[in-house]
Each structure stands twice: as structure tokens, then as C-alpha cells.
Design a protein around this motif. Sequence first.
Motif, PDB file in Angstrom:
ATOM      1  N   GLY A  21       1.545  -1.379  -0.078  1.00 53.88           N
ATOM      2  CA  GLY A  21      -0.178   0.239   0.123  1.00 53.88           C
ATOM      3  C   GLY A  21       0.694   1.220  -0.691  1.00 53.88           C
ATOM      4  O   GLY A  21       1.829   1.640   0.131  1.00 53.88           O
ATOM      5  N   CYS A  22       0.441   2.505   0.146  1.00 52.02           N
ATOM      6  CA  CYS A  22       0.630   4.018   0.271  1.00 52.02           C
ATOM      7  C   CYS A  22       0.845   4.340   1.051  1.00 52.02           C
ATOM      8  O   CYS A  22       2.242   5.466   0.750  1.00 52.02           O
ATOM      9  N   ASN A  23       1.137   4.128   2.442  1.00 50.82           N
ATOM     10  CA  ASN A  23       1.401   4.541   4.035  1.00 50.82           C
ATOM     11  C   ASN A  23       0.203   5.065   4.730  1.00 50.82           C
ATOM     12  O   ASN A  23       0.205   5.474   5.362  1.00 50.82           O
ATOM     13  N   CYS A  24      -0.295   5.935   3.950  1.00 53.59           N
ATOM     14  CA  CYS A  24      -1.378   6.922   4.238  1.00 53.59           C
ATOM     15  C   CYS A  24      -2.216   5.922   5.642  1.00 53.59           C
ATOM     16  O   CYS A  24      -2.878   6.350   6.361  1.00 53.59           O
ATOM     17  N   CYS A  25      -2.680   4.790   4.861  1.00 55.33           N
ATOM     18  CA  CYS A  25      -3.469   3.824   6.100  1.00 55.33           C
ATOM     19  C   CYS A  25      -2.579   3.858   7.063  1.00 55.33           C
ATOM     20  O   CYS A  25      -3.347   4.328   8.256  1.00 55.33           O
ATOM     21  N   LEU A  86      -7.576  -2.755   7.535  1.00 57.75           N
ATOM     22  CA  LEU A  86      -7.474  -1.696   7.109  1.00 57.75           C
ATOM     23  C   LEU A  86      -7.670  -1.040   5.996  1.00 57.75           C
ATOM     24  O   LEU A  86      -6.605  -1.383   5.034  1.00 57.75           O
ATOM     25  N   GLY A  87      -8.510  -0.675   5.399  1.00 57.43           N
ATOM     26  CA  GLY A  87      -8.580   0.296   4.088  1.00 57.43           C
ATOM     27  C   GLY A  87      -9.017  -0.748   3.015  1.00 57.43           C
ATOM     28  O   GLY A  87      -8.731  -2.146   2.998  1.00 57.43           O
ATOM     29  N   SER A  88      -9.031   0.276   1.912  1.00 60.56           N
ATOM     30  CA  SER A  88      -9.265  -0.896   1.090  1.00 60.56           C
ATOM     31  C   SER A  88      -8.273  -1.991   0.035  1.00 60.56           C
ATOM     32  O   SER A  88      -8.722  -2.678   0.027  1.00 60.56           O
ATOM     33  N   CYS A  89      -6.647  -0.835   0.441  1.00 63.49           N
ATOM     34  CA  CYS A  89      -6.084  -2.615   0.034  1.00 63.49           C
ATOM     35  C   CYS A  89      -6.200  -3.408   0.470  1.00 63.49           C
ATOM     36  O   CYS A  89      -6.522  -4.939  -0.085  1.00 63.49           O
ATOM     37  N   ALA A  90      -7.043  -3.878   1.928  1.00 66.35           N
ATOM     38  CA  ALA A  90      -6.668  -4.415   2.729  1.00 66.35           C
ATOM     39  C   ALA A  90      -7.874  -6.056   2.692  1.00 66.35           C
ATOM     40  O   ALA A  90      -7.653  -6.458   2.186  1.00 66.35           O
ATOM     41  N   VAL A  95      -6.945  -0.328  -4.919  1.00 69.16           N
ATOM     42  CA  VAL A  95      -6.149   0.187  -6.400  1.00 69.16           C
ATOM     43  C   VAL A  95      -4.939  -0.592  -7.341  1.00 69.16           C
ATOM     44  O   VAL A  95      -5.070  -0.206  -8.183  1.00 69.16           O
ATOM     45  N   TYR A  96      -4.966  -1.115  -5.836  1.00 65.63           N
ATOM     46  CA  TYR A  96      -3.299  -2.838  -7.220  1.00 65.63           C
ATOM     47  C   TYR A  96      -3.686  -3.505  -7.851  1.00 65.63           C
ATOM     48  O   TYR A  96      -2.935  -4.171  -8.325  1.00 65.63           O
ATOM     49  N   MET A  97      -5.041  -3.048  -7.538  1.00 65.12           N
ATOM     50  CA  MET A  97      -6.285  -4.414  -8.588  1.00 65.12           C
ATOM     51  C   MET A  97      -6.627  -3.776 -10.099  1.00 65.12           C
ATOM     52  O   MET A  97      -6.380  -2.445 -10.052  1.00 65.12           O
ATOM     53  N   PRO A 125     -13.311  -1.001   5.432  1.00 67.31           N
ATOM     54  CA  PRO A 125     -13.144   0.483   3.831  1.00 67.31           C
ATOM     55  C   PRO A 125     -12.555   1.216   4.019  1.00 67.31           C
ATOM     56  O   PRO A 125     -12.848   2.036   5.282  1.00 67.31           O
ATOM     57  N   GLY A 126     -12.517   2.053   3.160  1.00 70.95           N
ATOM     58  CA  GLY A 126     -11.921   3.293   3.106  1.00 70.95           C
ATOM     59  C   GLY A 126     -10.336   3.961   2.581  1.00 70.95           C
ATOM     60  O   GLY A 126      -9.574   2.630   2.658  1.00 70.95           O
ATOM     61  N   CYS A 127     -10.362   5.036   2.094  1.00 72.52           N
ATOM     62  CA  CYS A 127      -9.112   4.755   1.324  1.00 72.52           C
ATOM     63  C   CYS A 127      -8.350   6.366   1.279  1.00 72.52           C
ATOM     64  O   CYS A 127      -8.453   6.934   0.453  1.00 72.52           O
ATOM     65  N   PRO A 128      -7.852   6.026   2.915  1.00 73.63           N
ATOM     66  CA  PRO A 128      -7.599   5.332   4.092  1.00 73.63           C
ATOM     67  C   PRO A 128      -9.143   5.601   4.821  1.00 73.63           C
ATOM     68  O   PRO A 128      -9.627   6.908   5.069  1.00 73.63           O
ATOM     69  N   PRO A 129      -9.266   4.630   5.829  1.00 76.53           N
ATOM     70  CA  PRO A 129     -10.505   5.286   6.638  1.00 76.53           C
ATOM     71  C   PRO A 129      -9.812   6.004   7.350  1.00 76.53           C
ATOM     72  O   PRO A 129      -8.646   6.306   8.151  1.00 76.53           O
TER      73      PRO A 129
HETATM   74  S1  SF4 Z   1      -6.395   1.756   1.176  1.00 80.18           S
HETATM   75 FE1  SF4 Z   1      -5.546   3.770   0.249  1.00 80.18          FE
HETATM   76  S2  SF4 Z   1      -4.271   4.755   1.358  1.00 80.18           S
HETATM   77 FE2  SF4 Z   1      -4.979   2.902   2.250  1.00 80.18          FE
HETATM   78  S3  SF4 Z   1      -2.959   1.865   1.827  1.00 80.18           S
HETATM   79 FE3  SF4 Z   1      -4.444   1.494  -0.137  1.00 80.18          FE
HETATM   80  S4  SF4 Z   1      -4.161   3.037  -1.836  1.00 80.18           S
HETATM   81 FE4  SF4 Z   1      -3.130   3.656   0.666  1.00 80.18          FE
END
Ligand code: SF4
Length: 148
Positions: A21-25, A86-90, A95-97, A125-129
Motif C-alpha cells: 500500500g501507499c502508507n496513508c493507512c 484496514l483500508g481498501s487495499c487490505a 487500487v493495486y488490482m 473500507p476506505g482509502c484511507p479510513p
Molecule cells: S487503502 Fe488507499 S490509503 Fe490505504 S494503503 Fe491503500 S491506497 Fe493507500
Amino acid sequence: MGLLSWARSKSPWVAVLHCGGCNCCDIEALAVLTPRFDVERFGILWKQNPRHADVLVAIGCVTKHSKVFVKRIYDQMLEPKAVIALGSCACTGGVYMEGRGDNIEETHTVIGGVDKAMPVDVFIPGCPPKPEAIIHGVVMALEKFKAK
Ligand code: SF4
């Protein structure tokens, strides 16, 4: 419920596992420790080591290569345990799909959310929650933890 189980359910130790992921979560997960939210006043302690944790907060997507390591970390936690995605990625790979809507597919590296590597009890869910959603998710995970 024994004294130890009661204490673990009232004052759980939570570890954060960054799978990708991108670290925002991660930043939002740390925000729950700041004075504005101060999750530790409820007895919930953020810990570094998943081996000491009752609840695992998993962030980011799982790749073909990281799947085995994520599963190994899950296996090293004590029973009972609860997992939060935690988060849409998890939750789904986020966004990585590849693709949109109902046509979401794996890429050549990313296979999806953390449920591809271990059982998940709570999805946030959430990007980020927001931190409020994270605290709510931890409370929901504790209900699952107590039931175990
Ligand atoms: S869910 Fe969004 S904010 Fe969280 S790691 Fe993935 S891209 Fe980043």
C-alpha cells in the motif's frame, strides 16, 4: 471466561502489519494514538510485535510473494486472535488490482486483500479510513475476540 481472557478482551494489544500500500493507512492508524483520539485511554495498547498482540491490523494488499510471510506472521500470534483488514487495499487489493466494478482481477504481482493470506474478522473500507472508523473496527474485532 477466565481472568486472563477477561483481561485480554478488556485491554487488548494491537499490532500493525504493513503488507503493502501507499502508507496513508499507516498514518491514519498512528493517528488513533494522538491526543485527539488517544485510543490508549480505553486500555487498547499499540504494540510492535505481532507475537505479543491479540489483534492484528493488516494494511495493504497481498502479493504472490508476500502471501507466505503474511500467513507466517498470523500463525505466530497467540490464540485467540482477531484480524482487521484496514483500508481498501487490505479489504480487496484496492487500487493495486486491475479492472473496475465487478471485473476486478489480479495483476501479475498483486493477488488481492489480506483475506487471501489469513482469515479476517473485520473489514474497514476506505482509502484511507478515518481514525474513528479504525477505533470502531477495533471494538468490533474485540467482540469477535471475546466470542473466540
Ligand atoms: S487503502 Fe488507499 S490509503 Fe490505504 S494503503 Fe491503500 S491506497 Fe493507500
